[in-house]
Design an enzyme around this catalytic site. Sequence first.
Site, PDB file in Angstrom:
ATOM      1  N   PHE A  14       0.826  -1.202   0.000  1.00 33.61           N
ATOM      2  CA  PHE A  14       0.000   0.000   0.000  1.00 33.61           C
ATOM      3  C   PHE A  14       0.864   1.257   0.000  1.00 33.61           C
ATOM      4  O   PHE A  14       1.823   1.372   0.769  1.00 33.61           O
ATOM      5  CB  PHE A  14      -0.885   0.054   1.252  1.00 33.61           C
ATOM      6  CG  PHE A  14      -2.057  -0.876   1.248  1.00 33.61           C
ATOM      7  CD1 PHE A  14      -3.244  -0.530   0.620  1.00 33.61           C
ATOM      8  CD2 PHE A  14      -1.988  -2.098   1.898  1.00 33.61           C
ATOM      9  CE1 PHE A  14      -4.343  -1.382   0.632  1.00 33.61           C
ATOM     10  CE2 PHE A  14      -3.078  -2.963   1.922  1.00 33.61           C
ATOM     11  CZ  PHE A  14      -4.252  -2.601   1.289  1.00 33.61           C
ATOM     12  N   ASP A  15       0.481   2.203  -0.828  1.00 29.09           N
ATOM     13  CA  ASP A  15       0.954   3.573  -0.698  1.00 29.09           C
ATOM     14  C   ASP A  15       0.286   4.134   0.564  1.00 29.09           C
ATOM     15  O   ASP A  15      -0.697   3.571   1.058  1.00 29.09           O
ATOM     16  CB  ASP A  15       0.534   4.354  -1.947  1.00 29.09           C
ATOM     17  CG  ASP A  15       0.811   5.833  -1.842  1.00 29.09           C
ATOM     18  OD1 ASP A  15       1.924   6.200  -1.439  1.00 29.09           O
ATOM     19  OD2 ASP A  15      -0.097   6.627  -2.149  1.00 29.09           O
ATOM     20  N   LEU A  16       0.792   5.253   1.066  1.00 23.89           N
ATOM     21  CA  LEU A  16       0.202   5.850   2.274  1.00 23.89           C
ATOM     22  C   LEU A  16      -0.675   7.055   1.935  1.00 23.89           C
ATOM     23  O   LEU A  16      -1.896   7.005   2.057  1.00 23.89           O
ATOM     24  CB  LEU A  16       1.324   6.248   3.241  1.00 23.89           C
ATOM     25  CG  LEU A  16       0.886   6.943   4.542  1.00 23.89           C
ATOM     26  CD1 LEU A  16      -0.057   6.053   5.353  1.00 23.89           C
ATOM     27  CD2 LEU A  16       2.103   7.348   5.364  1.00 23.89           C
ATOM     28  N   ASP A  17      -0.040   8.152   1.505  1.00 25.40           N
ATOM     29  CA  ASP A  17      -0.771   9.399   1.263  1.00 25.40           C
ATOM     30  C   ASP A  17      -1.718   9.259   0.073  1.00 25.40           C
ATOM     31  O   ASP A  17      -1.299   8.924  -1.037  1.00 25.40           O
ATOM     32  CB  ASP A  17       0.210  10.537   0.982  1.00 25.40           C
ATOM     33  CG  ASP A  17       1.067  10.881   2.191  1.00 25.40           C
ATOM     34  OD1 ASP A  17       0.627  10.606   3.318  1.00 25.40           O
ATOM     35  OD2 ASP A  17       2.169  11.424   2.001  1.00 25.40           O
TER      36      ASP A  17
END
Length: 235
Positions: A14-17
């Site tokens: 997963f990416d965060l932002d």
Amino acid sequence: MNGQEWHKKTIVLFDLDGTLTDPGIGITNSVMYALKNFGIDVEDRSRLYKFIGPPLSQSFERFYGFSPEDARAAVEAYRVYFSDKGIFENTVFEGIQALLKTLKSQNKVLALATSKPEVYALRILEHFHLAEYFDLVCGSLLGGERTDKGEVIAWAMHRMTAEQGIEHPEASAVMVGDREHDMIGAKRNHIPAIGVLFGYGSREELSEAGAWELAETVDDLYLHLTGEVYQGGAL
């Protein structure tokens, strides 16, 4: 790949932002703070949403014509505000915690792959009670190393083999993110990617960058990754 097959993937990055959380206020406030150090005032924060996702130094160079030296100085100024206030001017997208909880109940390996410095990413996950769901937290270094998303994903793959004992993790992985950098970085590591449209990237941006699938909402993403329809309710 048919959307109904994503749930067969046993590793999810997963990416965060813009993917797990909406950092719009904190990041734009931090950019505004940095730009003021260069005599630049921005009143319309929506003009700064383009800073969400890409490496910061690249964004200061690309969007404001900063030299590499000035970009580094701007990143340092950004961190003055971000590390104290901006980091928590952030919210978790509704349904994300339920998604992560279900994926862990299905014995998936979850990794965070972000261009944000690892130290900040971990603080954010801990603050919002998401850290417990992740096997690995992979990001950049404060010195500016490993900001490219392809490098971050490669680091995550290396750690999965070295620390988790998973051989050829890319064969079982899928990347989830909201910007072109996530799609391009995944492609460089021979990993398919799902682009989410509830973040800061457009349908056109994600499609052109090679997204294999698009998820309009968190509920759509839940279906793709778990193979189940989210029923709602308390966690």
